[in-house]
Design a protein around this motif. Structure first.
Motif, PDB file in Angstrom:
ATOM      1  N   GLY A 144       0.826  -1.210   0.000  1.00 52.60           N
ATOM      2  CA  GLY A 144       0.000   0.000   0.000  1.00 52.60           C
ATOM      3  C   GLY A 144       0.859   1.257   0.000  1.00 52.60           C
ATOM      4  N   PHE A 145       1.969   1.231   0.752  1.00 52.79           N
ATOM      5  CA  PHE A 145       2.893   2.363   0.727  1.00 52.79           C
ATOM      6  C   PHE A 145       3.556   2.503  -0.648  1.00 52.79           C
ATOM      7  N   ARG A 146       3.812   1.384  -1.285  1.00 52.17           N
ATOM      8  CA  ARG A 146       4.373   1.412  -2.639  1.00 52.17           C
ATOM      9  C   ARG A 146       3.389   2.083  -3.602  1.00 52.17           C
ATOM     10  N   HIS A 147       2.118   1.754  -3.449  1.00 48.40           N
ATOM     11  CA  HIS A 147       1.094   2.381  -4.286  1.00 48.40           C
ATOM     12  C   HIS A 147       0.959   3.871  -3.989  1.00 48.40           C
ATOM     13  N   LEU A 148       1.119   4.242  -2.732  1.00 43.85           N
ATOM     14  CA  LEU A 148       1.084   5.673  -2.394  1.00 43.85           C
ATOM     15  C   LEU A 148       2.238   6.417  -3.049  1.00 43.85           C
ATOM     16  N   ALA A 149       3.402   5.785  -3.121  1.00 49.57           N
ATOM     17  CA  ALA A 149       4.532   6.402  -3.818  1.00 49.57           C
ATOM     18  C   ALA A 149       4.201   6.563  -5.301  1.00 49.57           C
ATOM     19  N   TRP A 150       3.519   5.585  -5.873  1.00 46.04           N
ATOM     20  CA  TRP A 150       3.107   5.701  -7.275  1.00 46.04           C
ATOM     21  C   TRP A 150       2.108   6.832  -7.457  1.00 46.04           C
ATOM     22  N   ASP A 151       1.227   7.022  -6.464  1.00 47.50           N
ATOM     23  CA  ASP A 151       0.274   8.133  -6.547  1.00 47.50           C
ATOM     24  C   ASP A 151       0.981   9.481  -6.556  1.00 47.50           C
ATOM     25  N   LEU A 152       2.155   9.537  -5.954  1.00 48.33           N
ATOM     26  CA  LEU A 152       2.948  10.760  -5.969  1.00 48.33           C
ATOM     27  C   LEU A 152       3.779  10.885  -7.247  1.00 48.33           C
ATOM     28  N   GLY A 153       3.708   9.883  -8.114  1.00 44.98           N
ATOM     29  CA  GLY A 153       4.427   9.924  -9.379  1.00 44.98           C
ATOM     30  C   GLY A 153       5.853   9.440  -9.285  1.00 44.98           C
ATOM     31  N   LYS A 154       6.171   8.681  -8.267  1.00 42.63           N
ATOM     32  CA  LYS A 154       7.533   8.200  -8.065  1.00 42.63           C
ATOM     33  C   LYS A 154       7.628   6.705  -8.381  1.00 42.63           C
ATOM     34  N   GLY A 155       8.747   6.286  -8.957  1.00 44.32           N
ATOM     35  CA  GLY A 155       9.038   4.876  -9.135  1.00 44.32           C
ATOM     36  C   GLY A 155       8.375   4.193 -10.308  1.00 44.32           C
ATOM     37  N   PHE A 156       8.198   4.884 -11.419  1.00 49.25           N
ATOM     38  CA  PHE A 156       7.539   4.280 -12.573  1.00 49.25           C
ATOM     39  C   PHE A 156       8.502   3.667 -13.597  1.00 49.25           C
ATOM     40  N   LYS A 157       9.779   3.903 -13.442  1.00 51.38           N
ATOM     41  CA  LYS A 157      10.737   3.279 -14.367  1.00 51.38           C
ATOM     42  C   LYS A 157      10.794   1.789 -14.079  1.00 51.38           C
ATOM     43  N   ILE A 158      11.017   0.994 -15.105  1.00 53.06           N
ATOM     44  CA  ILE A 158      10.974  -0.455 -14.965  1.00 53.06           C
ATOM     45  C   ILE A 158      11.929  -0.956 -13.885  1.00 53.06           C
ATOM     46  N   ALA A 159      13.145  -0.437 -13.861  1.00 48.12           N
ATOM     47  CA  ALA A 159      14.118  -0.869 -12.844  1.00 48.12           C
ATOM     48  C   ALA A 159      13.619  -0.535 -11.437  1.00 48.12           C
ATOM     49  N   GLU A 160      13.009   0.647 -11.290  1.00 49.96           N
ATOM     50  CA  GLU A 160      12.487   1.047  -9.984  1.00 49.96           C
ATOM     51  C   GLU A 160      11.286   0.207  -9.578  1.00 49.96           C
ATOM     52  N   VAL A 161      10.448  -0.159 -10.543  1.00 48.85           N
ATOM     53  CA  VAL A 161       9.281  -0.988 -10.249  1.00 48.85           C
ATOM     54  C   VAL A 161       9.719  -2.353  -9.735  1.00 48.85           C
ATOM     55  N   TYR A 162      10.713  -2.954 -10.403  1.00 46.32           N
ATOM     56  CA  TYR A 162      11.191  -4.260  -9.962  1.00 46.32           C
ATOM     57  C   TYR A 162      11.916  -4.171  -8.623  1.00 46.32           C
ATOM     58  N   LYS A 163      12.687  -3.114  -8.430  1.00 45.11           N
ATOM     59  CA  LYS A 163      13.403  -2.934  -7.160  1.00 45.11           C
ATOM     60  C   LYS A 163      12.413  -2.758  -6.008  1.00 45.11           C
ATOM     61  N   SER A 164      11.414  -1.919  -6.208  1.00 44.58           N
ATOM     62  CA  SER A 164      10.428  -1.710  -5.145  1.00 44.58           C
ATOM     63  C   SER A 164       9.571  -2.957  -4.937  1.00 44.58           C
ATOM     64  N   GLY A 165       9.342  -3.729  -6.006  1.00 48.03           N
ATOM     65  CA  GLY A 165       8.568  -4.966  -5.870  1.00 48.03           C
ATOM     66  C   GLY A 165       9.275  -6.001  -5.020  1.00 48.03           C
ATOM     67  N   TRP A 166      10.556  -6.257  -5.344  1.00 46.35           N
ATOM     68  CA  TRP A 166      11.306  -7.218  -4.550  1.00 46.35           C
ATOM     69  C   TRP A 166      11.522  -6.717  -3.126  1.00 46.35           C
ATOM     70  N   SER A 167      11.697  -5.411  -2.960  1.00 48.50           N
ATOM     71  CA  SER A 167      11.845  -4.846  -1.614  1.00 48.50           C
ATOM     72  C   SER A 167      10.567  -5.031  -0.814  1.00 48.50           C
TER      73      SER A 167
END
Length: 183
Positions: A144-167
């Protein structure tokens, strides 16, 4: 007469997408009656594109599904985490309702917790069971916090998405183990 004719043509074109009721409610009708053509938009497929039936027949002959299904896609981290987020929300809601039901049963919630601790063979098994029960909560919360970061427009690059996913997965597992050991 020319202006009335132009207005009549505009109203006729407008009438192809609207109903007579909405046209008659307007205040800008000309003094002479205009013949309006009303075409109701249909939900069935009477307005097919040329060649559509041949396309569907070919797909049927090739034994292809009408639309893509999950089985034709390679599972990706992003899709699996999305499905897991929804599933964890459902599991956590079920655990909340199940725990609520335990409070109204004879003996109350603490009685059943004590009973489960007596049946379990050791502290390690209890921590494992607790962490499995807490995993939907921790995963759903961290994601849910990851989704909130997306709502702020952060972390949309593919590398960042995978990094935040595994984290998200790692933090969820560690957090559920910590909470299970402490509680």
């Amino acid at each position: 007469w020319y202006q009335r004719r132009v207005l009549g043509m505009k109203l006729a074109r407008l009438g192809t997408l609207t109903t007579r009721c909405s046209l008659l409610s307007t205040r800008h009708l000309p003094a002479t009656p205009v013949t309006m053509v009303t075409r109701h938009l249909s939900t069935n497929s009477e307005y097919k594109v040329k060649g559509t039936s041949e396309f569907f027949e070919k797909q049927k002959d090739l034994n292809r599904p009408m639309s893509p299904h999950l089985t034709i896609y390679k599972p990706q981290l992003t899709s699996m985490l999305s499905i897991s987020h929804r599933g964890s929300g459902i599991l956590w809601a079920g655990l909340i309702y199940g725990g609520t039901l335990l409070t109204v049963l004879p003996g109350g919630f603490s009685h059943y917790i004590h009973l489960a601790e007596q049946i379990a063979p050791g502290a390690g098994v209890i921590v494992a069971i607790k962490s499995l029960l807490l995993l939907p909560l921790t995963y759903h919360s961290v994601n849910g916090f990851r989704h909130l970061a997306w709502d702020l427009g952060k972390g949309f690059k593919i590398a960042e998405v995978y990094k935040s996913g595994w984290s998200t997965v790692a933090v969820s597992v560690v957090l559920s183990l910590i909470l299970a050991a402490v509680l």
